[in-house]
Design an enzyme around this catalytic site. Structure first.
Site, PDB file in Angstrom:
ATOM      1  N   HIS A   1     156.207 -27.328   6.823  1.00 33.97           N
ATOM      2  CA  HIS A   1     157.270 -27.405   5.810  1.00 33.97           C
ATOM      3  C   HIS A   1     157.736 -26.005   5.390  1.00 33.97           C
ATOM      4  CE1 HIS A   1     155.750 -31.464   5.310  1.00 33.97           C
ATOM      5  NE2 HIS A   1     154.683 -31.079   4.681  1.00 33.97           N
TER       6      HIS A   1
ATOM      7  N   ASP B   1     152.815 -36.436   8.991  1.00 32.09           N
ATOM      8  CA  ASP B   1     152.443 -36.002   7.642  1.00 32.09           C
ATOM      9  C   ASP B   1     151.953 -37.135   6.741  1.00 32.09           C
ATOM     10  OD1 ASP B   1     152.168 -34.575   5.319  1.00 32.09           O
ATOM     11  OD2 ASP B   1     154.235 -33.923   5.154  1.00 32.09           O
TER      12      ASP B   1
HETATM   13 ZN    ZN Z   1     150.980 -32.042   4.505  1.00 36.28          ZN
END
Ligand code: ZN
Length: 472
Positions: free
Chosen positions: A285, A336
């Protein structure tokens, strides 16, 4: 009824002839694929005639997709946070719900949830996974009698499902920049640096026994103070100087602002100036970077860990894919939080989010591959393999025999050429799977789109989730 998980078949060499296969250089015809008893590819040669008796792939053969970012236990509450709680829900209100869930999960529930998740991953085109593992201790925050209890549960889940694993125990020491003490909701995650290094040492043998790769995941700059980061990296190097290192970085604007207030720098810039970021690193991210950070992070050789469906689910913001690729950046995909478990759908979400942001089409095509699904698949496999620290980089000699065979009889694929079949698989198969067989290390893990242990794993998952929801 025989246990669908056992006995594991003994390793053996094998071969497959593919009329069409997606090699690292692009599509090839009449490809002979052979592997040895360790599951490593020994031949990948196009333009061959099939030898008598060589099995034939039913459809186009794709490289298996490494999933570079997973928190397995979160699969059990996927879909359960999609209601308005606060006046303005955000990543942070989601995290409160996630902590509540994490606070009461037991080891056997972690194993049941992870086993089912890994079965789902295999059926959806992922052949290996990087597990970013931060649940270490019991519900009171005390170490289990075996400090590696929950890590071992994940190793067992991966072995039973038959998926490749990079196991990344998470270093978590603070609740915010500057070493703010951890909150009560974080008590199961916390480890001193020496405790983490003992855990890494403890996990070497069990990982080696099943071909799993251990690495380290400093959770984020907000959760690991500079001293802890430096000492943990030095300790990791003493154990394995090539082990993968993954970190959450710059997922949220509030995190960027807090980092600026603490250090005067943005998270990625701070990391690049204070840690030896190189090709061992996966920046998960790395959503909020400025132009200089995009250039410098790409030049470091690190992989950007993109999790398009989770980032959309959590309202994180958009990664600048054009800027990253213009700087030569490598990238891969992860599921994720597992709101979605489907390799093709991560590529779809990535491409569509970039189309929406740039008002262009076919953003993911590149100079070598005009076909978007082909270009995205090859790039994501390449970057995912680097982040995994395992030889899972596609259909090339020396790599693991991890691959996926598409079903040419699926309605969305019938009658198409192989590159179009991959396109239809990514863009037009209506969330149903157009996958026929899935192979990991030369062993078949899904047949006709189904894992042999699907029913048993699903039942155990549903039971575990039911127990957890009953505690609400
Ligand atoms: Zn994560």
């Amino acid at each position: 009824m025989p246990d669908p998980f056992s006995p594991p078949e003994s390793p053996s060499a094998g071969s497959l002839f593919a009329a069409e296969a997606l090699l690292p250089t692009g599509w090839a015809r009449d490809v002979l694929i052979e592997w040895d008893a360790t599951g490593r590819l020994t031949t990948v040669a196009s333009g061959r005639q099939p030898a008598h008796g060589t099995p034939r792939a039913s459809g186009p053969v794709l490289p298996g997709m490494p999933n570079l970012h997973s928190h397995a236990f979160q699969r059990a509450f996927a879909g359960l946070t999609e209601f308005r709680g606060a006046a303005q829900d955000s990543f942070w209100s989601w995290r409160t719900l996630m902590y509540r869930f994490a606070s009461r999960i037991a080891p056997e529930q972690v194993e049941a949830i992870a086993t089912w998740l890994y079965v789902e991953m295999l059926e959806a085109g992922y052949t290996s996974v990087c597990e970013f593992h931060y649940l270490h201790h019991d519900a009171d925050g005390r170490p289990y009698a075996d400090d590696a209890e929950l890590a071992l549960a994940l190793l067992r889940a991966a072995r039973r499902a038959g998926i490749g694993l990079t196991l990344l125990p998470v270093l978590y020491q603070a609740s915010g920049f500057g070493g703010t003490p951890p909150s009560d909701g974080q008590r199961r995650f916390i480890r001193a640096t020496d405790s983490m290094l003992r855990l890494l040492d403890r996990l070497r043998a069990p990982c080696e026994a099943q071909g799993a790769r251990p690495g380290l995941a400093p959770h984020s700059l907000r959760a690991v103070p500079p001293d802890g980061l430096r000492e943990a990296l030095a300790g990791l190097d003493a154990i394995d100087a090539t082990a993968p290192i993954h970190i959450h970085i710059a997922e949220q604007i509030a995190e960027v602002d807090a980092c600026l207030a603490w250090s005067g720098q943005r998270p990625v810039a701070w990391l690049l100036d204070h840690a030896p970021v190189d090709a061992r690193w996966c920046l998960v991210h790395a959503t909020h970077m400025d132009a200089g950070e995009y250039r410098r992070a790409a030049a470091s050789g690190a992989v950007a860990g993109l999790c398009p469906t989770t980032e959309a689910n959590l309202g994180d913001g958009l990664f600048d894919f054009d800027a990253w690729r213009a700087a030569g950046g490598r990238w891969g995909v992860g599921s994720d939080s597992h709101a979605c478990v489907n390799a093709a759908e991560e590529l779809l979400m990535l491409e569509y989010s970039q189309r929406l942001a740039t008002r262009r089409r076919n953003v993911g095509a590149d100079a070598r591959h005009r076909d978007v699904a082909t270009a995205l698949t090859l790039a994501a496999v390449h970057g995912g393999a680097q982040a995994s620290g395992r030889a899972v980089g596609g259909l090339g000699v020396g790599q693991q025999a991890d691959f996926v065979v598409l079903d040419p009889m699926h309605v969305a694929l019938q009658g198409l050429a192989a590159p179009q079949m991959l396109s239809a698989h990514v863009f037009a198969s209506h969330r149903t799977s157009a996958i026929d067989t899935v192979w990991v290390g030369g062993r078949q893990r899904a047949v006709a789109g189904r894992h042999a242990a699907r029913d048993a794993a699903a039942a155990a998952f549903v039971a575990a989730r039911g127990q957890l929801l009953a505690k609400e």
